[in-house]
Write an enzyme that holds these catalytic residues in place. Structure first.
Site, PDB file in Angstrom:
ATOM      1  N   SER A 199      28.800  31.367  57.011  1.00 58.15           N
ATOM      2  CA  SER A 199      27.541  31.573  57.740  1.00 58.15           C
ATOM      3  C   SER A 199      27.032  30.294  58.394  1.00 58.15           C
ATOM      4  O   SER A 199      26.442  30.350  59.472  1.00 58.15           O
ATOM      5  CB  SER A 199      26.477  32.177  56.828  1.00 58.15           C
ATOM      6  OG  SER A 199      26.285  31.406  55.679  1.00 58.15           O
ATOM      7  N   GLU A 200      27.215  29.131  57.765  1.00 59.98           N
ATOM      8  CA  GLU A 200      26.842  27.876  58.416  1.00 59.98           C
ATOM      9  C   GLU A 200      27.805  26.751  58.050  1.00 59.98           C
ATOM     10  O   GLU A 200      28.283  26.679  56.910  1.00 59.98           O
ATOM     11  CB  GLU A 200      25.427  27.424  58.032  1.00 59.98           C
ATOM     12  CG  GLU A 200      24.369  27.722  59.081  1.00 59.98           C
ATOM     13  CD  GLU A 200      23.790  29.108  58.927  1.00 59.98           C
ATOM     14  OE1 GLU A 200      23.069  29.561  59.840  1.00 59.98           O
ATOM     15  OE2 GLU A 200      24.052  29.745  57.895  1.00 59.98           O
ATOM     16  N   THR A 201      28.065  25.899  59.014  1.00 56.22           N
ATOM     17  CA  THR A 201      28.708  24.611  58.792  1.00 56.22           C
ATOM     18  C   THR A 201      27.677  23.529  59.084  1.00 56.22           C
ATOM     19  O   THR A 201      27.026  23.547  60.131  1.00 56.22           O
ATOM     20  CB  THR A 201      29.933  24.424  59.689  1.00 56.22           C
ATOM     21  OG1 THR A 201      30.939  25.386  59.323  1.00 56.22           O
ATOM     22  CG2 THR A 201      30.512  23.030  59.542  1.00 56.22           C
ATOM     23  N   HIS A 204      20.301  26.964  53.110  1.00 53.63           N
ATOM     24  CA  HIS A 204      21.403  26.880  52.147  1.00 53.63           C
ATOM     25  C   HIS A 204      22.382  25.774  52.499  1.00 53.63           C
ATOM     26  O   HIS A 204      22.932  25.108  51.618  1.00 53.63           O
ATOM     27  CB  HIS A 204      22.103  28.241  51.995  1.00 53.63           C
ATOM     28  CG  HIS A 204      23.177  28.523  52.984  1.00 53.63           C
ATOM     29  ND1 HIS A 204      22.923  28.985  54.257  1.00 53.63           N
ATOM     30  CD2 HIS A 204      24.531  28.400  52.887  1.00 53.63           C
ATOM     31  CE1 HIS A 204      24.070  29.143  54.895  1.00 53.63           C
ATOM     32  NE2 HIS A 204      25.059  28.801  54.089  1.00 53.63           N
TER      33      HIS A 204
END
Length: 270
Positions: A46-48, A75
């Site tokens: 979902s995120e880097t 997060h």
């Protein structure tokens, strides 16, 4: 070929396979935006998060989903702090993260093996419930709020868990004034031993449903903080995973507390 340090972290988790996955990549300087976006697409979580040292316990921080750069991500900030504290020998009392659109964020160690993040509280307001939102969710909420996202309040945790939304319809909701309704959260007060149970759908950011979302919980705190006036234990009920966090509204700031677990440590080769 170039090798970059790479960590995959489960954030808002007490063990592997809980919470939300984030990749954290410490860099000496930010790569070109197109390359940062391509790496995030390759990582496909979902995120880097990319962190670049600025000195004196401060890092520049940017977050990318597989499709877009986002203005705030809780997060992946938690995951970045976990990497610095647990893998890069940072021993200061507090980490500062300078961000493009959310200003200075800070993270410090808290009790019980948790980290405490300090985020800005978003402005929120009551909104009308519309037929298109109810159709996208397959259920009619009790009330709706606007802020960074569109938020729907339901009567019970069971209502939240049993939602079967139409993700394509959520993605098509589009923009209403300053509210990005293509990213939509749902919450209920109390249930399953928690103060708040919620879910968050983000197809506008390339994520059908997010497992554990700090930026969404800033909005949860802004909506419920004035009512409860105390820290709230929250469970984001993503099917099969779920994320645990504690949130507290203090003035115009939100404290978000949670744990993180390292899943992978290695190198990313360009």
């Amino acid at each position: 070929m170039t090798s970059l340090p790479f960590y995959q972290i489960d954030a808002f988790a007490t063990r592997t396979f809980e919470g939300n996955q984030a990749c954290v990549m410490p860099l000496d300087d930010f790569l070109p935006d197109a390359q940062l976006q391509a790496i995030a697409a390759e990582n496909n979580v979902s995120e880097t998060a990319y962190i670049v040292p600025k000195g004196d316990g401060v890092w520049a921080l940017r977050w990318f989903t597989p499709t877009v750069e986002v203005p705030l991500c809780g997060h992946a900030t938690l995951a970045s702090a976990h990497v610095l504290f647990s893998h890069m020998d940072f021993d200061g009392p507090e980490i500062g993260f300078d961000t493009v659109k959310s200003g200075r964020l800070t993270v410090k160690r808290a009790t019980g093996g948790r980290y405490e993040m300090d985020f800005p509280a978003p402005a929120v307001r009551k909104m009308d419930i519309t037929d298109d939102v109810a159709a996208a969710l397959g259920a009619w909420p009790l009330e709706a709020w606007g802020g960074p996202f569109y938020a729907c309040v339901f009567a019970s945790a069971d209502d939240i868990v049993q939602l079967q939304p139409d993700i394509d319809l959520i993605a098509k909701l589009g923009i209403m004034k300053d509210v990005n309704r293509g990213n939509l959260g749902c919450l209920a007060v109390q249930g399953d031993g928690m103060d708040v149970v919620s879910r968050f759908f983000a197809p506008a950011s390339g994520i059908p449903e997010d497992p554990a979302t700090g930026s969404w919980h800033c909005m949860v705190a802004a909506i419920l903080g004035p009512r409860f006036k105390r820290p709230l234990d929250c469970f984001q009920a993503y099917p099969g995973r779920g994320g645990l966090m504690n949130v507290e509204l203090i003035g115009d700031r939100v404290k978000i507390r949670g744990k993180a677990v390292t899943v992978i440590e290695g190198k990313f080769t360009l």
